[in-house]
Design a protein around this motif. Structure first.
Motif, short mmCIF file in Angstrom:
data_model
loop_
_atom_site.label_atom_id
_atom_site.label_comp_id
_atom_site.label_asym_id
_atom_site.label_seq_id
_atom_site.Cartn_x
_atom_site.Cartn_y
_atom_site.Cartn_z
N LEU A 1 0.71 -1.07 -0.09
CA LEU A 1 0.07 -0.09 -0.03
C LEU A 1 1.06 1.19 -0.03
CD1 LEU A 1 -2.74 -0.99 2.47
CD2 LEU A 1 -2.90 -0.87 0.00
N ALA B 1 2.64 1.55 -3.64
CA ALA B 1 1.33 2.12 -4.45
C ALA B 1 1.03 3.55 -4.35
CB ALA B 1 0.19 1.21 -4.53
N TRP C 1 -0.07 -2.40 -7.81
CA TRP C 1 -1.24 -3.40 -7.03
C TRP C 1 -1.22 -4.66 -7.21
CZ3 TRP C 1 -3.51 -0.14 -3.46
CH2 TRP C 1 -3.43 1.06 -3.94
N LEU D 1 -1.94 -7.43 -4.13
CA LEU D 1 -3.10 -7.79 -3.79
C LEU D 1 -3.50 -9.08 -4.25
CD1 LEU D 1 -5.01 -4.22 -4.06
CD2 LEU D 1 -4.31 -5.57 -2.02
#
Length: 585
Positions: free
Chosen positions: A353, A356, A366, A369
């Motif tokens: 996170l 990103a 991303w 994920l």
């Protein structure tokens, strides 16, 4: 300058080697190294020639090519503990390779020292019980995990040839793990596949001809090595008595590993009666002394396994084990493994996170994920597989955890190393914080880990001391042969780097996975015994050893069921713990 350049080139190897050697020395000062279970002892005895008198590669548990390779060294020199050294080197060598690659992500010497310090904390706070009591199942997982880590951390920008050469160690480690413990490697193979997929996703162009060649070559090398290993194993075991025995071995394993309640609970007596088994024969199945009855064969074991499978409540088991899986994942039963895994998942998510948000234009920012989701789904499937089957000792669950931990660690290393902020050194504080927290988690479990290893060693000393009393007694009476009640004598192990016997011992247990094998029959034949039943009944120099409290009523009942009236007389005792019996007709 030239010498300094050479040191720099091998700096990581030397630092990792010193770290591993220091840990080995410390372990040697405070602990002994043991085989975890007597499975490894029996395998060692077969390969060393201590079981039949001739070193043999048919140790049943590993693939034949590996067994034959180790037995060859015993043929050259019998007094050296080749199998114990092999297991030790596999485990420590794998940890060394992981350490070297970890150091490759550290730029400066203080960072490398800190990395090895945390690595050492992990060894002592988490792996210590498995480093002092070695089992081939867990070591197979360590080999596979090191292959996973080496592969997922393969450097970027390699040509096809460089990529293939770079990953030859990973291929060889997977093949060796497959030869050492086939079932464990197959259980971990989905994680190996995910490591390949995750590494492929880091390529600049995913759908590119070079990538098909690179990753296809590595996968082909692994599959080819596994295929050749299996083909050799099939040739070694695929005919004659070995083929017949392996059918029995597989069915016996299925019954005792997954459907033990059918033969021990007493709830299925009517079914066992329908198979023609009287109470005494059912007792033999329950107390594991099934070697006494030749009629307890592969067909019978297969019928029991089929019955258990047909009457299993899989729907109920799935829901029950799903709840148990969630419990084990979140509670202390599997600590510290589950806590480290959760910590690493959290690190990947939070680091992902942060990256990103900081690198808004970065390709694939991303992607962490879907990787986390896919790995979570994979690990859930693997855990549910072993839980539903109903057999999950620590050597299996810890293997799963270790492989997952190493894969997560590799994902985190790649995630940080491939991002601009960390390449520029701006994220060193975050890396340091992760290392400190990881180390603290390990330190918190030092008392548990060290206490478990110490208690285990003390318990082994007691159990092995009792077993050695039996061994000494039998050595003092070489003219006799002794059959041992399984549950009275099955808990012994031996020290890893110790070779005590080099000729067939005049005793054996009355059950176990080697019972009824060609090697078992060969050993009894060397003592003039046609079968266990016949030897105990007709031969005056064949005796039975059992713990005092286990009794002999089941033995008398078995012969009565065969129409043979016998009495059992105690003729001697061993260390006040075991009784030596002889059948009287």
């Amino acid at each position: 300058m030239k010498e300094r350049g050479r040191w720099k080139r091998y700096e990581n190897c030397m630092i990792a080697l010193v770290t591993i050697l220091v840990n080995i020395i410390l372990l040697s000062l405070f602990f002994d190294f043991y085989y975890d279970l007597n499975d490894d002892v029996f395998m060692r005895d077969i390969m060393s020639g201590a079981y039949t008198g001739t070193p043999d590669g048919h140790n049943v548990q590993t693939l034949y090519v590996l067994g034959a390779f180790i037995s060859l060294f015993y043929k050259i020199y019998r007094a050296f503990p080749w199998y114990g050294v092999f297991l030790f080197l596999c485990q420590m060598g794998s940890l060394y390779l992981i350490g070297v690659r970890l150091l490759g992500f550290c730029r400066k010497l203080p960072a490398k020292a800190g990395c090895m310090a945390v690595f050492t904390l992990f060894l002592w706070g988490v792996l210590l019980p498995h480093m002092t009591a070695l089992h081939y199942t867990f070591i197979s997982a360590v080999l596979a995990a090191s292959a996973i880590f080496l592969f997922i951390t393969t450097p970027e920008g390699l040509t096809v040839r460089q990529f293939i050469v770079w990953n030859i160690p990973s291929v060889l480690l997977v093949i060796l793990a497959y030869q050492l413990r086939t079932e464990m490697l197959l259980l971990l193979f989905p994680l190996i596949g995910l490591a390949g997929l995750f590494r492929w996703s880091e390529e600049e162009k995913f759908f590119h001809k070079e990538n098909y060649i690179k990753y296809g070559a590595v996968l082909s090398g692994i599959l080819f090595g596994m295929l050749i290993s299996s083909a050799i194993d099939l040739a070694a075991y695929g005919s004659g008595d070995w083929k017949e025995y392996l059918v029995f071995f597989d069915k016996r394993t299925e019954v005792y590993d997954y459907h033990l309640d059918v033969v021990t609970s007493g709830e299925h007596r009517e079914f066992l009666y329908s198979l023609g088994l009287n109470d005494a024969q059912q007792e033999l199945l329950s107390n594991y002394n099934f070697g006494l009855d030749e009629s307890l064969d592969a067909k019978l074991m297969g019928d029991i396994a089929d019955y258990a499978g047909a009457n299993a409540d899989y729907a109920g088991v799935v829901m029950k084990q799903l709840r148990y899986y969630l419990y084990r994942t979140l509670h202390a039963e599997d600590a510290p493994y589950n806590r480290l895994v959760i910590f690493l998942y959290a690190c990947i998510v939070f680091a992902g996170l942060g990256i990103a948000l900081a690198e808004k234009g970065h390709r694939g920012k991303w992607c962490f994920l879907w990787k986390v989701f896919l790995l979570g789904a994979c690990r859930t499937s693997l855990w549910m597989f072993i839980l539903i089957r109903g057999r999950y000792p620590e050597r299996i669950t810890h293997s799963l955890y270790f492989a997952e931990t190493v894969l997560l660690l590799g994902m985190l290393c790649v995630q940080l190393a491939n991002r601009r902020r960390f390449r520029a050194g701006k994220g060193d504080w975050a890396v340091g914080l992760i290392g400190v927290l990881f180390g603290l988690l390990c330190v918190c479990h030092f008392p548990q880990s060290i206490g478990k290893a110490a208690a285990d060693m003390d318990n082994r000393e007691v159990c092995n001391g009792e077993f050695l009393e039996i061994a000494r007694y039998c050595e003092e009476h070489p003219e006799n042969f002794y059959f041992e009640d399984v549950y009275s004598t099955v808990n012994f192990t031996q020290k890893l780097l110790e070779e005590r016997y080099h000729s067939p011992a005049n005793y054996d247990i009355m059950g176990g996975w080697l019972c009824k094998s060609p090697l078992y029959k060969e050993k009894l034949g060397q003592f003039g015994i046609a079968s266990m039943e016949e030897g105990l009944y007709n031969m005056d120099n064949v005796y039975f050893i059992s713990a005092n409290e286990n009794g002999t009523d089941w033995l008398i009942a078995y012969y009565a069921g065969k129409g043979m009236e016998v009495s059992v007389e105690q003729v001697d005792s061993i260390a006040g713990i075991y009784a030596v019996y002889q059948l009287r007709r």
